[in-house]
Write a protein that holds these residues in place. Structure first.
Motif, PDB file in Angstrom:
ATOM      1  N   LYS A  54     -49.771 -58.748  12.072  1.00  0.00           N
ATOM      2  CA  LYS A  54     -51.082 -59.391  12.115  1.00  0.00           C
ATOM      3  C   LYS A  54     -50.985 -60.763  11.475  1.00  0.00           C
ATOM      4  O   LYS A  54     -50.452 -60.917  10.377  1.00  0.00           O
ATOM      5  CB  LYS A  54     -52.128 -58.548  11.366  1.00  0.00           C
ATOM      6  CG  LYS A  54     -52.272 -57.146  11.898  1.00  0.00           C
ATOM      7  CD  LYS A  54     -52.817 -57.134  13.307  1.00  0.00           C
ATOM      8  CE  LYS A  54     -52.990 -55.705  13.807  1.00  0.00           C
ATOM      9  NZ  LYS A  54     -52.785 -55.574  15.216  1.00  0.00           N
ATOM     10  N   ASP A  56     -53.586 -64.166  10.944  1.00  0.00           N
ATOM     11  CA  ASP A  56     -54.933 -64.719  11.110  1.00  0.00           C
ATOM     12  C   ASP A  56     -54.893 -66.237  11.183  1.00  0.00           C
ATOM     13  O   ASP A  56     -53.971 -66.877  10.677  1.00  0.00           O
ATOM     14  CB  ASP A  56     -55.821 -64.308   9.927  1.00  0.00           C
ATOM     15  CG  ASP A  56     -56.060 -62.809   9.876  1.00  0.00           C
ATOM     16  OD1 ASP A  56     -56.115 -62.173  10.944  1.00  0.00           O
ATOM     17  OD2 ASP A  56     -56.181 -62.284   8.758  1.00  0.00           O
ATOM     18  N   TYR A  76     -49.516 -59.439  22.515  1.00  0.00           N
ATOM     19  CA  TYR A  76     -49.403 -59.934  21.151  1.00  0.00           C
ATOM     20  C   TYR A  76     -49.857 -61.388  21.055  1.00  0.00           C
ATOM     21  O   TYR A  76     -50.654 -61.732  20.181  1.00  0.00           O
ATOM     22  CB  TYR A  76     -47.968 -59.789  20.633  1.00  0.00           C
ATOM     23  CG  TYR A  76     -47.847 -60.296  19.216  1.00  0.00           C
ATOM     24  CD1 TYR A  76     -48.458 -59.613  18.174  1.00  0.00           C
ATOM     25  CD2 TYR A  76     -47.178 -61.471  18.930  1.00  0.00           C
ATOM     26  CE1 TYR A  76     -48.389 -60.090  16.874  1.00  0.00           C
ATOM     27  CE2 TYR A  76     -47.097 -61.952  17.636  1.00  0.00           C
ATOM     28  CZ  TYR A  76     -47.710 -61.261  16.612  1.00  0.00           C
ATOM     29  OH  TYR A  76     -47.654 -61.732  15.326  1.00  0.00           O
ATOM     30  N   SER A  79     -53.538 -61.617  21.287  1.00  0.00           N
ATOM     31  CA  SER A  79     -54.219 -61.050  20.114  1.00  0.00           C
ATOM     32  C   SER A  79     -54.275 -62.046  18.954  1.00  0.00           C
ATOM     33  O   SER A  79     -55.134 -61.926  18.077  1.00  0.00           O
ATOM     34  CB  SER A  79     -53.522 -59.763  19.650  1.00  0.00           C
ATOM     35  OG  SER A  79     -52.318 -60.042  18.948  1.00  0.00           O
TER      36      SER A  79
END
Length: 121
Positions: A54, A56, A76, A79
């Motif tokens: 992950k 951000d 991916y 995302s």
């Protein structure tokens, strides 16, 4: 500075992905290298795609994976919700470009290393 995810990162210093990570760091950018091996570039770990890392607030995704291998990365990359994707030479992919543009993600056919060198990164 801008956060950049380097897709196709490698610990091989002869590869452009490695050089891009080094130059981005040199220019003060926050860099997140993502690849297919659990290795590192200096003290910076390369995150493995299969771990679905992950990240951000991604400004840029810069690609160092050929179009034939990119489908495994599509979900991916999308995302991450980057503001732009840089298709470095040899990574051009109309299908991924269309996916990005459908999500209002800017796409560029450019070289990250050249962009940094000339000051338009």
């Amino acid at each position: 500075m801008k956060k950049t995810v380097v897709i196709g990162a490698t610990d091989n210093p002869t590869r452009f992905a490695y050089k891009a990570v080094q130059k981005l760091l040199q220019y003060g950018h926050e860099v997140v290298p993502v690849g297919i091996k659990h290795t590192a570039i200096g003290n910076l770990p390369i995150l493995h795609l299969k771990d679905n890392p992950k990240v951000d607030k991604v400004d840029t995704v810069t690609l160092y994976v050929g179009p034939q291998n990119q489908p495994a990365w599509y979900d991916y990359i999308m995302s991450l919700k980057p503001k732009r994707i840089i298709f470095n030479p040899g990574t051009e992919n109309l299908e991924l470009e269309r996916m990005a543009e459908d999500q209002n993600i800017k796409t560029l056919h450019a070289c990250t290393l050249v962009m940094l060198a000339v000051g338009n990164y």
